[in-house]
Design a protein around this motif. Structure first.
Motif, PDB file in Angstrom:
ATOM      1  N   ILE A  54       0.838  -1.199   0.000  1.00  0.00           N
ATOM      2  CA  ILE A  54       0.000   0.000   0.000  1.00  0.00           C
ATOM      3  C   ILE A  54       0.875   1.252   0.000  1.00  0.00           C
ATOM      4  N   GLU A  55       1.953   1.216   0.769  1.00  0.00           N
ATOM      5  CA  GLU A  55       2.879   2.355   0.817  1.00  0.00           C
ATOM      6  C   GLU A  55       3.463   2.620  -0.576  1.00  0.00           C
ATOM      7  N   SER A  56       3.862   1.553  -1.265  1.00  0.00           N
ATOM      8  CA  SER A  56       4.426   1.697  -2.615  1.00  0.00           C
ATOM      9  C   SER A  56       3.386   2.259  -3.579  1.00  0.00           C
ATOM     10  N   LEU A  57       2.180   1.726  -3.525  1.00  0.00           N
ATOM     11  CA  LEU A  57       1.108   2.220  -4.401  1.00  0.00           C
ATOM     12  C   LEU A  57       0.770   3.674  -4.090  1.00  0.00           C
ATOM     13  N   SER A  58       0.780   4.022  -2.820  1.00  0.00           N
ATOM     14  CA  SER A  58       0.495   5.408  -2.421  1.00  0.00           C
ATOM     15  C   SER A  58       1.540   6.358  -2.989  1.00  0.00           C
ATOM     16  N   GLN A  59       2.797   5.925  -2.984  1.00  0.00           N
ATOM     17  CA  GLN A  59       3.870   6.753  -3.538  1.00  0.00           C
ATOM     18  C   GLN A  59       3.659   6.961  -5.041  1.00  0.00           C
ATOM     19  N   ILE A  60       3.290   5.893  -5.743  1.00  0.00           N
ATOM     20  CA  ILE A  60       3.055   6.004  -7.180  1.00  0.00           C
ATOM     21  C   ILE A  60       1.884   6.961  -7.440  1.00  0.00           C
ATOM     22  N   ALA A  61       0.828   6.813  -6.658  1.00  0.00           N
ATOM     23  CA  ALA A  61      -0.345   7.671  -6.820  1.00  0.00           C
ATOM     24  C   ALA A  61       0.013   9.130  -6.545  1.00  0.00           C
ATOM     25  N   LYS A  62       0.823   9.363  -5.515  1.00  0.00           N
ATOM     26  CA  LYS A  62       1.238  10.730  -5.183  1.00  0.00           C
ATOM     27  C   LYS A  62       2.040  11.323  -6.335  1.00  0.00           C
ATOM     28  N   GLN A  63       2.918  10.538  -6.933  1.00  0.00           N
ATOM     29  CA  GLN A  63       3.697  11.018  -8.074  1.00  0.00           C
ATOM     30  C   GLN A  63       2.768  11.433  -9.217  1.00  0.00           C
ATOM     31  N   ARG A  64       1.735  10.634  -9.453  1.00  0.00           N
ATOM     32  CA  ARG A  64       0.780  10.964 -10.523  1.00  0.00           C
ATOM     33  C   ARG A  64       0.041  12.259 -10.206  1.00  0.00           C
ATOM     34  N   ARG A  65      -0.398  12.428  -8.943  1.00  0.00           N
ATOM     35  CA  ARG A  65      -1.101  13.661  -8.555  1.00  0.00           C
ATOM     36  C   ARG A  65      -0.213  14.883  -8.745  1.00  0.00           C
ATOM     37  N   ASP A  66       1.057  14.749  -8.344  1.00  0.00           N
ATOM     38  CA  ASP A  66       2.004  15.852  -8.502  1.00  0.00           C
ATOM     39  C   ASP A  66       2.213  16.168  -9.991  1.00  0.00           C
ATOM     40  N   SER A  67       2.318  15.127 -10.810  1.00  0.00           N
ATOM     41  CA  SER A  67       2.504  15.323 -12.243  1.00  0.00           C
ATOM     42  C   SER A  67       1.294  16.016 -12.863  1.00  0.00           C
ATOM     43  N   ILE A  68       0.093  15.611 -12.439  1.00  0.00           N
ATOM     44  CA  ILE A  68      -1.135  16.229 -12.952  1.00  0.00           C
ATOM     45  C   ILE A  68      -1.111  17.723 -12.643  1.00  0.00           C
ATOM     46  N   GLU A  69      -0.738  18.053 -11.414  1.00  0.00           N
ATOM     47  CA  GLU A  69      -0.686  19.461 -10.997  1.00  0.00           C
ATOM     48  C   GLU A  69       0.326  20.233 -11.841  1.00  0.00           C
ATOM     49  N   ALA A  84      -3.917  11.370 -15.205  1.00  0.00           N
ATOM     50  CA  ALA A  84      -5.172  11.164 -14.476  1.00  0.00           C
ATOM     51  C   ALA A  84      -5.732   9.769 -14.751  1.00  0.00           C
ATOM     52  N   GLU A  85      -5.621   9.324 -16.009  1.00  0.00           N
ATOM     53  CA  GLU A  85      -6.100   7.979 -16.353  1.00  0.00           C
ATOM     54  C   GLU A  85      -5.257   6.919 -15.652  1.00  0.00           C
ATOM     55  N   GLU A  86      -3.948   7.130 -15.601  1.00  0.00           N
ATOM     56  CA  GLU A  86      -3.067   6.186 -14.899  1.00  0.00           C
ATOM     57  C   GLU A  86      -3.386   6.175 -13.404  1.00  0.00           C
ATOM     58  N   LEU A  87      -3.635   7.355 -12.842  1.00  0.00           N
ATOM     59  CA  LEU A  87      -3.969   7.464 -11.423  1.00  0.00           C
ATOM     60  C   LEU A  87      -5.243   6.675 -11.113  1.00  0.00           C
ATOM     61  N   ALA A  88      -6.230   6.760 -11.990  1.00  0.00           N
ATOM     62  CA  ALA A  88      -7.488   6.027 -11.783  1.00  0.00           C
ATOM     63  C   ALA A  88      -7.235   4.519 -11.733  1.00  0.00           C
ATOM     64  N   ILE A  89      -6.331   4.035 -12.572  1.00  0.00           N
ATOM     65  CA  ILE A  89      -5.995   2.604 -12.579  1.00  0.00           C
ATOM     66  C   ILE A  89      -5.282   2.232 -11.272  1.00  0.00           C
ATOM     67  N   ILE A  90      -4.335   3.058 -10.859  1.00  0.00           N
ATOM     68  CA  ILE A  90      -3.578   2.790  -9.624  1.00  0.00           C
ATOM     69  C   ILE A  90      -4.506   2.764  -8.418  1.00  0.00           C
TER      70      ILE A  90
END
Length: 152
Positions: A54-69, A84-90
């Motif tokens: 979960i920690e690893s997935l959370s890090q990936i999701a955070k990276q996607r959110r930062d990239s979107i911003e 955003a599409e990748e984030l939805a999958i994650i």
């Protein structure tokens, strides 16, 4: 079934469906999990715990959110949309996110438990809050709520 097995099954499904974006995203998730697994082996651990996954997935999701911003700020909606599409999958592999109300209630309880009353107590509150809410709520949102409640 472990998360790694679920992702492997999803990769096969995405290959059959020729869903390029999903396949790419799932492969990147699997890569991160495998790298994390290799990094914990010296400590005698052969597989990741659910918490580590979960920690690893959370890090990936955070990276996607930062990239979107960043892409949105740079006026690149095409790249922001892909992230955003990748984030939805994650996020389909992460535990359900808590509502704002649930997050506020949890924070209020922890503030009361540790006896925090001023912005100086932020550090005293953030440790237990993030431990309890890790993977269940966005860190930036949690930090903003804690600041508001402590009057920072």
């Amino acid at each position: 079934m472990s998360l790694k097995d679920r992702i492997t099954d999803e990769i096969k499904t995405a290959m059959k469906a020729q869903d390029k974006l999903r396949l790419e995203t799932l492969r990147s998730i699997k890569k991160v999990l495998l790298e994390k697994e290799v990094s914990v082996r010296p400590s005698g651990q052969t597989e990741l715990t659910e918490e580590q996954e979960i920690e690893s997935l959370s890090q990936i999701a955070k990276q996607r959110r930062d990239s979107i911003e960043q892409y949105t700020n740079a006026n690149r909606p095409d790249l922001a949309q892909k992230e955003a599409e990748e984030l939805a999958i994650i996020e389909t592999f992460l535990p359900a996110q808590m509502s704002d109300e649930e997050v506020e209630n949890a924070i209020a309880k922890i503030i009361a438990d540790v006896g925090a009353s001023s912005p100086k107590d932020m550090g005293k509150v953030m440790g237990p809050v993030m431990q309890q809410l890790k993977g269940k709520a966005d860190g930036k949102k949690v930090q903003a709520i804690v600041k508001a409640k402590l009057g920072a």
